[in-house]
Motif scaffolding. Structure first.
Motif, PDB file in Angstrom:
ATOM      1  N   LEU A 155       0.848  -1.192   0.000  1.00 28.84           N
ATOM      2  CA  LEU A 155       0.000   0.000   0.000  1.00 28.84           C
ATOM      3  C   LEU A 155       0.882   1.240   0.000  1.00 28.84           C
ATOM      4  CD1 LEU A 155      -2.772  -0.972   2.578  1.00 28.84           C
ATOM      5  CD2 LEU A 155      -2.731  -1.339   0.111  1.00 28.84           C
ATOM      6  N   ARG A 156       0.318   2.368  -0.410  1.00 24.43           N
ATOM      7  CA  ARG A 156       1.072   3.620  -0.409  1.00 24.43           C
ATOM      8  C   ARG A 156       0.394   4.618   0.532  1.00 24.43           C
ATOM      9  NH1 ARG A 156      -2.323   3.791  -4.638  1.00 24.43           N
ATOM     10  NH2 ARG A 156      -3.261   5.766  -5.240  1.00 24.43           N
ATOM     11  N   VAL A 157       1.184   5.473   1.129  1.00 31.36           N
ATOM     12  CA  VAL A 157       0.649   6.505   2.019  1.00 31.36           C
ATOM     13  C   VAL A 157       0.051   7.599   1.143  1.00 31.36           C
ATOM     14  CG1 VAL A 157       1.198   8.225   3.778  1.00 31.36           C
ATOM     15  CG2 VAL A 157       2.347   5.985   3.809  1.00 31.36           C
ATOM     16  N   ILE A 158      -1.242   7.885   1.346  1.00 31.23           N
ATOM     17  CA  ILE A 158      -1.887   8.946   0.575  1.00 31.23           C
ATOM     18  C   ILE A 158      -2.220  10.159   1.442  1.00 31.23           C
ATOM     19  CG2 ILE A 158      -2.773   7.440  -1.241  1.00 31.23           C
ATOM     20  CD1 ILE A 158      -5.523   7.601   0.197  1.00 31.23           C
ATOM     21  N   LEU A 159      -2.224   9.966   2.764  1.00 30.69           N
ATOM     22  CA  LEU A 159      -2.448  11.077   3.681  1.00 30.69           C
ATOM     23  C   LEU A 159      -1.702  10.767   4.974  1.00 30.69           C
ATOM     24  CD1 LEU A 159      -3.864  13.770   4.253  1.00 30.69           C
ATOM     25  CD2 LEU A 159      -5.843  12.480   5.020  1.00 30.69           C
ATOM     26  N   ASP A 160      -0.765  11.648   5.334  1.00 34.70           N
ATOM     27  CA  ASP A 160       0.060  11.460   6.519  1.00 34.70           C
ATOM     28  C   ASP A 160      -0.452  12.376   7.622  1.00 34.70           C
ATOM     29  OD1 ASP A 160       3.668  11.447   7.068  1.00 34.70           O
ATOM     30  OD2 ASP A 160       2.038  11.570   8.515  1.00 34.70           O
TER      31      ASP A 160
ATOM     32  N   TYR B 138      -2.721   7.556   9.536  1.00 36.12           N
ATOM     33  CA  TYR B 138      -2.379   7.545   8.111  1.00 36.12           C
ATOM     34  C   TYR B 138      -3.567   7.038   7.312  1.00 36.12           C
ATOM     35  CZ  TYR B 138       2.407   7.527   9.908  1.00 36.12           C
ATOM     36  OH  TYR B 138       3.567   7.835  10.566  1.00 36.12           O
ATOM     37  N   PHE B 139      -3.678   7.499   6.075  1.00 43.26           N
ATOM     38  CA  PHE B 139      -4.525   6.856   5.082  1.00 43.26           C
ATOM     39  C   PHE B 139      -3.587   6.186   4.094  1.00 43.26           C
ATOM     40  CE2 PHE B 139      -7.999   9.526   6.537  1.00 43.26           C
ATOM     41  CZ  PHE B 139      -9.113   8.733   6.303  1.00 43.26           C
ATOM     42  N   LEU B 140      -3.827   4.917   3.822  1.00 42.73           N
ATOM     43  CA  LEU B 140      -3.039   4.137   2.865  1.00 42.73           C
ATOM     44  C   LEU B 140      -3.990   3.675   1.776  1.00 42.73           C
ATOM     45  CD1 LEU B 140      -1.312   1.859   5.532  1.00 42.73           C
ATOM     46  CD2 LEU B 140      -0.520   4.064   4.692  1.00 42.73           C
ATOM     47  N   ALA B 141      -3.471   3.409   0.568  1.00 42.39           N
ATOM     48  CA  ALA B 141      -4.340   2.929  -0.505  1.00 42.39           C
ATOM     49  C   ALA B 141      -3.605   1.943  -1.383  1.00 42.39           C
ATOM     50  CB  ALA B 141      -4.840   4.111  -1.351  1.00 42.39           C
TER      51      ALA B 141
ATOM     52  N   VAL C   9      -7.232   2.288   3.520  1.00 40.02           N
ATOM     53  CA  VAL C   9      -7.237   1.844   4.908  1.00 40.02           C
ATOM     54  C   VAL C   9      -6.772   3.030   5.739  1.00 40.02           C
ATOM     55  CG1 VAL C   9      -6.191   0.290   6.603  1.00 40.02           C
ATOM     56  CG2 VAL C   9      -6.729  -0.553   4.306  1.00 40.02           C
ATOM     57  N   GLU C  10      -7.547   3.354   6.769  1.00 38.63           N
ATOM     58  CA  GLU C  10      -7.170   4.426   7.687  1.00 38.63           C
ATOM     59  C   GLU C  10      -6.625   3.789   8.961  1.00 38.63           C
ATOM     60  OE1 GLU C  10      -9.158   8.279   9.967  1.00 38.63           O
ATOM     61  OE2 GLU C  10     -10.464   6.794   9.027  1.00 38.63           O
TER      62      GLU C  10
END
Length: 127
Positions: free
Chosen positions: A27-32, A41-44, A51-52
């Motif tokens: 997954l990648r971090v989209i919101l730190d 974190y929000f990951l996608a 996933v939050e």
């Protein structure tokens, strides 16, 4: 028609759990939000499923699901979706509703007691 936006999970160590999801599952971090209180974190994934991860405050028991452990559904109109769900006999948590420039959201429980959220954002969380 509603679509799943994200699933939220408590994490005793959100930084380490973020690393696991990134390294082990790609997954990648989209919101730190690592500097927020609680951190998170929000990951996608590449399909846009998010996933939050929310740091569990020390005073909150591990079993408290008031603000996490929910499935969020994107809707076009929160008020209309809420009215439709209330017409089906569902009850909303008025004290957790959010209506600001970043999102409009409302929480309720499904017939089995699982926590769900309807959400509309001016800009999609995952693009």
């Amino acid at each position: 028609m509603a679509r799943i936006e994200h699933v939220a999970l408590f994490a005793a160590d959100p930084h380490a759990l973020k690393d696991f999801y990134v390294e082990a599952l790609g997954l990648r971090v989209i919101l730190d939000n690592s500097k927020a209180s609680p951190p998170g974190y929000f990951l996608a994934d590449d399909a846009g499923v998010a996933v939050e991860l929310i740091g569990r405050p020390t005073e909150v028991p591990a079993v408290d699901t008031r603000h996490v452990c929910h499935i969020a559904f994107i809707v076009d109109d929160v008020a209309a979706a809420r009215a439709d769900l209330e017409a089906r006999g569902l009850t909303f948590e008025d004290d957790t509703a959010v209506d600001n420039e970043t999102m409009t959201t409302a929480f309720f429980r499904d017939p089995e007691g699982n926590r769900l959220q309807i959400v509309k954002r001016p800009r999609p969380l995952v693009s």
